[in-house]
Design an enzyme around this catalytic site. Structure first.
Site, PDB file in Angstrom:
ATOM      1  N   CYS A 129     -16.733 -51.359  78.448  1.00  0.00           N
ATOM      2  CA  CYS A 129     -18.236 -51.182  78.256  1.00  0.00           C
ATOM      3  C   CYS A 129     -18.797 -51.417  77.075  1.00  0.00           C
ATOM      4  O   CYS A 129     -18.559 -50.849  76.013  1.00  0.00           O
ATOM      5  CB  CYS A 129     -18.165 -49.298  78.582  1.00  0.00           C
ATOM      6  N   CYS A 132     -21.250 -48.728  75.425  1.00  0.00           N
ATOM      7  CA  CYS A 132     -20.573 -47.755  74.769  1.00  0.00           C
ATOM      8  C   CYS A 132     -19.956 -48.159  73.582  1.00  0.00           C
ATOM      9  O   CYS A 132     -20.116 -47.234  72.733  1.00  0.00           O
ATOM     10  CB  CYS A 132     -19.487 -47.309  75.785  1.00  0.00           C
ATOM     11  N   ASP A 133     -19.185 -49.216  73.512  1.00  0.00           N
ATOM     12  CA  ASP A 133     -18.380 -49.495  72.400  1.00  0.00           C
ATOM     13  C   ASP A 133     -18.654 -50.715  71.379  1.00  0.00           C
ATOM     14  O   ASP A 133     -18.257 -50.803  70.419  1.00  0.00           O
ATOM     15  CB  ASP A 133     -16.958 -50.033  72.922  1.00  0.00           C
TER      16      ASP A 133
END
Ligand code: NAP
Length: 302
Positions: A129, A132-133
């Protein structure tokens, strides 16, 4: 009516269900809001001319269903039993809840490549992701694996915050939408490696490099992150043996209805769709599932 999952399929089913006058309860599941929460900008959901953040879109869907009285609860269903006409659902292995009808909208989860040392590197450079990261890799060099829409979207997103993005595609071509392929070609810091595979993850405590095996040669590229975007698995483990599924675990429905092989259980969204997998299709099938559940509940006079 109990709905499992809170992505576009689940929240649309909730919106319709509650407006039909059904007592409607949604269990959000492991990833509240579903996969759209891992997307940055959604540009192909009709009605949003300039696009909309995926998380904002699902938040709005939830708020809309709640406005009419749908109850959205934290938790995941871990087991379902059916005794006579009633479903008995176990929530997070403990609480029991009864339902006359169940709509399964548990979606799908990102697949991993299954590389050696991948488990150890998850959260230490290996991710599925980018939204997300990606932040952890600002100004650094990263790689993305895959040639589908997800991979190219991740690569484009990362290209805006990272120094350089290596896109590793196993085929001689990409299968993503042309508009995404054009954007990737136009990007100055995305390097595409066609007919190539990541074969090794290198680094001591965290990922520091990957080996990319091309058609003729292998190269080692120093990266701080590897984002795998190689498709999805349906979230149906908890239903194995209860409902008919295809070989990959997607729930089989009698299209165009959302009926499953279990009377009173309906399925909507990616969990029953291995092909289209779009937010708008998920929402539409959630709507159909609410109609099907309402008709079923009325026929049983619950
Ligand atoms: P996908 O379309 O199934 O693509 C998966 C990609 O990963 C393919 O390029 C595939 O290669 C590659 N792959 C699979 N296993 C691999 C392996 N072991 N090693 C290397 N590469 C591997 O999955 P997706 O991109 O997640 O998209 C899923 C669905 O969501 C699609 O219908 C897509 O259109 C939709 N989606 C849409 C949007 C959007 O509209 N903006 C955004 C994201 C996703 P091959 O091509 O060689 O099979």
């Amino acid at each position: 009516m109990v709905i499992l999952g809170s992505g576009p399929a689940g929240m649309t089913a909730a919106l319709y269900g509650v407006r039909f006058g059904l007592k409607t309860v949604v269990y959000e599941g492991m990833q509240p809001g579903g996969q759209l929460t891992t997307t940055s900008k959604v540009e192909n959901y009709p009605g949003f001319v300039e696009g909309i953040d995926g998380g904002v879109l699902v938040d709005k869907m939830k708020a809309q269903a709640e406005r009419f009285g749908a109850e959205v609860r934290y938790g995941s269903v871990t087991k379902i039993e059916k005794t006579n006409a009633m479903f008995v659902l176990t929530i997070d292995g403990e609480e029991k809840v009864e339902a006359g009808s169940v709509i399964v909208a548990t979606g799908a989860s990102a697949k991993y490549l299954g590389l050696p040392r991948e488990e150890e590197m998850k959260g230490r450079g290996v991710s599925t992701c980018a939204t997300c990261d990606g932040f952890f890799h600002r100004g650094k060099v990263v790689a993305v694996v895959g040639g589908g829409d997800s991979a190219l979207e991740e690569a484009l997103y990362l290209s805006k915050i990272c120094k350089e993005v290596h896109l590793v595609v196993r085929k001689p071509y990409m299968r993503a939408a042309n508009i995404l392929q054009d954007r990737v070609r136009e990007s100055k810091n995305i390097i595409v490696h066609l007919e190539s595979n990541v074969t090794e993850l290198l680094g001591e405590m965290k990922l520091t490099a990957i080996k990319i095996q091309g058609k003729d040669e292998a190269i080692v590229v120093e990266v701080s992150g590897l984002f795998e975007a190689v498709g999805h698995n349906p979230n149906t483990e908890f239903l194995k043996g209860m409902v008919d599924m295809d070989a990959a675990g997607y729930i089989q429905v009698s299209s165009p209805s959302t009926r499953t092989s279990v009377e009173g259980m309906f399925a909507a969204g990616d969990v029953a769709d291995s092909h289209y997998q779009q937010g708008i299709n998920a929402a539409a099938s959630g709507c159909r599932a609410a109609f099907d559940a309402r008709d079923y509940l009325q026929s049983k006079s619950f």
